[in-house]
Scaffold this motif. Sequence first.
Motif, PDB file in Angstrom:
ATOM      1  N   SER A  33       4.594  -1.063   8.581  1.00 33.59           N
ATOM      2  CA  SER A  33       3.881   0.151   8.185  1.00 33.59           C
ATOM      3  C   SER A  33       4.704   1.369   8.595  1.00 33.59           C
ATOM      4  O   SER A  33       5.308   1.387   9.658  1.00 33.59           O
ATOM      5  CB  SER A  33       2.493   0.190   8.826  1.00 33.59           C
ATOM      6  OG  SER A  33       2.571  -0.114  10.194  1.00 33.59           O
TER       7      SER A  33
ATOM      8  N   ARG B  11       2.894   0.587   3.321  1.00 31.52           N
ATOM      9  CA  ARG B  11       2.971  -0.698   4.012  1.00 31.52           C
ATOM     10  C   ARG B  11       3.669  -1.707   3.107  1.00 31.52           C
ATOM     11  O   ARG B  11       3.403  -1.779   1.917  1.00 31.52           O
ATOM     12  CB  ARG B  11       1.578  -1.215   4.380  1.00 31.52           C
ATOM     13  CG  ARG B  11       0.918  -0.368   5.475  1.00 31.52           C
ATOM     14  CD  ARG B  11      -0.187  -1.121   6.202  1.00 31.52           C
ATOM     15  NE  ARG B  11      -1.123  -1.717   5.272  1.00 31.52           N
ATOM     16  CZ  ARG B  11      -1.704  -2.897   5.451  1.00 31.52           C
ATOM     17  NH1 ARG B  11      -1.432  -3.619   6.535  1.00 31.52           N
ATOM     18  NH2 ARG B  11      -2.549  -3.365   4.565  1.00 31.52           N
TER      19      ARG B  11
ATOM     20  N   ARG C 183       2.535   7.749   3.794  1.00 28.18           N
ATOM     21  CA  ARG C 183       2.695   6.478   4.509  1.00 28.18           C
ATOM     22  C   ARG C 183       2.650   5.323   3.522  1.00 28.18           C
ATOM     23  O   ARG C 183       2.218   5.504   2.375  1.00 28.18           O
ATOM     24  CB  ARG C 183       1.634   6.306   5.596  1.00 28.18           C
ATOM     25  CG  ARG C 183       0.214   6.294   5.091  1.00 28.18           C
ATOM     26  CD  ARG C 183      -0.775   6.586   6.229  1.00 28.18           C
ATOM     27  NE  ARG C 183      -2.052   6.951   5.657  1.00 28.18           N
ATOM     28  CZ  ARG C 183      -3.013   6.067   5.315  1.00 28.18           C
ATOM     29  NH1 ARG C 183      -2.825   4.771   5.527  1.00 28.18           N
ATOM     30  NH2 ARG C 183      -4.132   6.478   4.765  1.00 28.18           N
TER      31      ARG C 183
ATOM     32  N   VAL D 267       3.949  -7.621   8.418  1.00 25.52           N
ATOM     33  CA  VAL D 267       3.575  -6.376   7.755  1.00 25.52           C
ATOM     34  C   VAL D 267       4.281  -5.220   8.447  1.00 25.52           C
ATOM     35  O   VAL D 267       4.231  -5.090   9.669  1.00 25.52           O
ATOM     36  CB  VAL D 267       2.046  -6.153   7.786  1.00 25.52           C
ATOM     37  CG1 VAL D 267       1.701  -4.767   7.254  1.00 25.52           C
ATOM     38  CG2 VAL D 267       1.342  -7.213   6.950  1.00 25.52           C
TER      39      VAL D 267
ATOM     40  N   GLU E 192       0.842  -1.197   0.000  1.00 23.43           N
ATOM     41  CA  GLU E 192       0.000   0.000   0.000  1.00 23.43           C
ATOM     42  C   GLU E 192       0.872   1.240   0.000  1.00 23.43           C
ATOM     43  O   GLU E 192       1.891   1.272   0.688  1.00 23.43           O
ATOM     44  CB  GLU E 192      -0.800  -0.002   1.313  1.00 23.43           C
ATOM     45  CG  GLU E 192      -2.163   0.586   1.252  1.00 23.43           C
ATOM     46  CD  GLU E 192      -2.821   0.446   2.632  1.00 23.43           C
ATOM     47  OE1 GLU E 192      -3.372   1.452   3.095  1.00 23.43           O
ATOM     48  OE2 GLU E 192      -2.759  -0.651   3.228  1.00 23.43           O
TER      49      GLU E 192
ATOM     50  N   THR F 130       8.196   3.890  11.930  1.00 16.91           N
ATOM     51  CA  THR F 130       7.803   2.605  11.349  1.00 16.91           C
ATOM     52  C   THR F 130       7.458   1.575  12.433  1.00 16.91           C
ATOM     53  O   THR F 130       7.897   1.701  13.578  1.00 16.91           O
ATOM     54  CB  THR F 130       8.943   2.035  10.485  1.00 16.91           C
ATOM     55  OG1 THR F 130      10.152   2.033  11.260  1.00 16.91           O
ATOM     56  CG2 THR F 130       9.162   2.852   9.235  1.00 16.91           C
TER      57      THR F 130
END
Lengths: 155, 155, 155, 155
Positions: free
Chosen positions: C120, C39, C37, C118, C32, C135
């Motif tokens: 982000s 991911r 931002r 994951v 994403e 992060t």
Amino acid sequence: MEPIETDVTAIARVIFSEKVPFNHLLGLEVLEVHPDRARFGFSMRDELVGNFMTRILHGGVISAVLDALGGMVAFLGVLQRLEAENADFDTKLARFARLATIDLRVDYLRPGAGQRFVASGQALRTGRRICVVRTDLHNDRGDHIAAGTSTYVVG
Amino acid sequence: MEPIETDVTAIARVIFSEKVPFNHLLGLEVLEVHPDRARFGFSMRDELVGNFMTRILHGGVISAVLDALGGMVAFLGVLQRLEAENADFDTKLARFARLATIDLRVDYLRPGAGQRFVASGQALRTGRRICVVRTDLHNDRGDHIAAGTSTYVVG
Amino acid sequence: MEPIETDVTAIARVIFSEKVPFNHLLGLEVLEVHPDRARFGFSMRDELVGNFMTRILHGGVISAVLDALGGMVAFLGVLQRLEAENADFDTKLARFARLATIDLRVDYLRPGAGQRFVASGQALRTGRRICVVRTDLHNDRGDHIAAGTSTYVVG
Amino acid sequence: MEPIETDVTAIARVIFSEKVPFNHLLGLEVLEVHPDRARFGFSMRDELVGNFMTRILHGGVISAVLDALGGMVAFLGVLQRLEAENADFDTKLARFARLATIDLRVDYLRPGAGQRFVASGQALRTGRRICVVRTDLHNDRGDHIAAGTSTYVVG
């Protein structure tokens, strides 16, 4: 190096001890300045205590001292370029006002016990835009109290 | 949570504002405490200025506030275990005296301009031996001034 | 946002997965991307193990992923300015090649156990010269494995 | 020191090169070990590249190497205590499996250019529970590429 250092020392005393109120409150003294390193000294005072039972330095005093010292070392690199360009005192002051800490890391190695402390800082890299400084704090018995690394915008 | 928080608040005020001289000097006020987070407030004063031209907060004031707040959040986890064991006030004070910062990182995001500042901290991990806290400093206009991460020995 | 994101996604896939050999080796997938931002996802593999007894992620894998992600988020800010100036793909690639990490901090909160992870990242500050990114790494059970902060030269 | 170092070297080679898959992937070689410091070497390979245009080391490779080295230095302190207690190899392995990085900071000083790199680490403090290590990475021309500080739970 002589003329540069002498001027740096003079400017350092004015700027770091008199023009920065919080440094004055910490009681910081400029002990030594070189083109890429410097040393500050300060003494224990009641106001700097962080632990009312063991009477050691507050961690915030330590981080404040190491940040101030790192800023000083970063500024020395700036100052040498300004010297080479024959910049006047006001230009130097203005440039100092633009110096800013990007970030700071402090490792607290041993309790901040003692009556007298010395912080020493050494530039790891002096760039046109960014300066990285490694710092250390020792007490009067030679104990390694804290280690720091900090980065500054100098450009 | 009621009894824990009330007691924590009382202890926090005593310990952080009165028993730690440097926190007193910074003018730290405990605004809010929860089991795993807390907020401190403080006001700009001449002594806290780091830059005589722009009159912003000294980086060392910011790191000191974030370290003190992180220590408070770390101590909240300790306090809850001591509450569960019905520990008395002296035991809590003694345990507080053993709390120590391992290390601290501060990122200076924006100039520390403003009249009033709020620091908020949140435990990322509360272990039996180590506690990691994430902290943030905002001014009265909501600007994000600084971000910190710090670790504490709590066991 | 549509056109920017679509383009960013495409560029991100090319640059981060194909043009950076070590990211390819880590098996990073861009999940994403948003203006400030992003991911990333990746899966456990034998090569990424750091502890042969407990079979958890190597700390270096975690720091590598968080640094790569931080760099991506920092680059998103650059990319948006370049989009606004109608810069072509080669200009963007050249600008990406100039992006550099200044420093990185990683806090290892919990063992890196799991099959799928994951990461982000969120920009804390996007400046013309420096970008600061926060992060986090979570596993497939939602455990908070690691927290990072990193700074990048973008100008 | 002789017997300790010889044993440490042997254990280090087994544990760090063979038992940790990711270290193997990085191609880490244990060059030197002493009671409170160590040196690792590794060579540039296509897989370790972070920037496809300038072909320098990925920042994640650097952080991974410095973390692995810091863990090694931290483990040396543990190993010496275990030697003094005549602990067997399995006990040492089990203790290694419990070693964990608390946090890591890396400052990227110069581009990771070169064919061969040497990382050196020195314990700043070796406690019963926590060990703090300062690390540095240089290339074959002697350029100071990166500086790190990391903390480990050893108890």
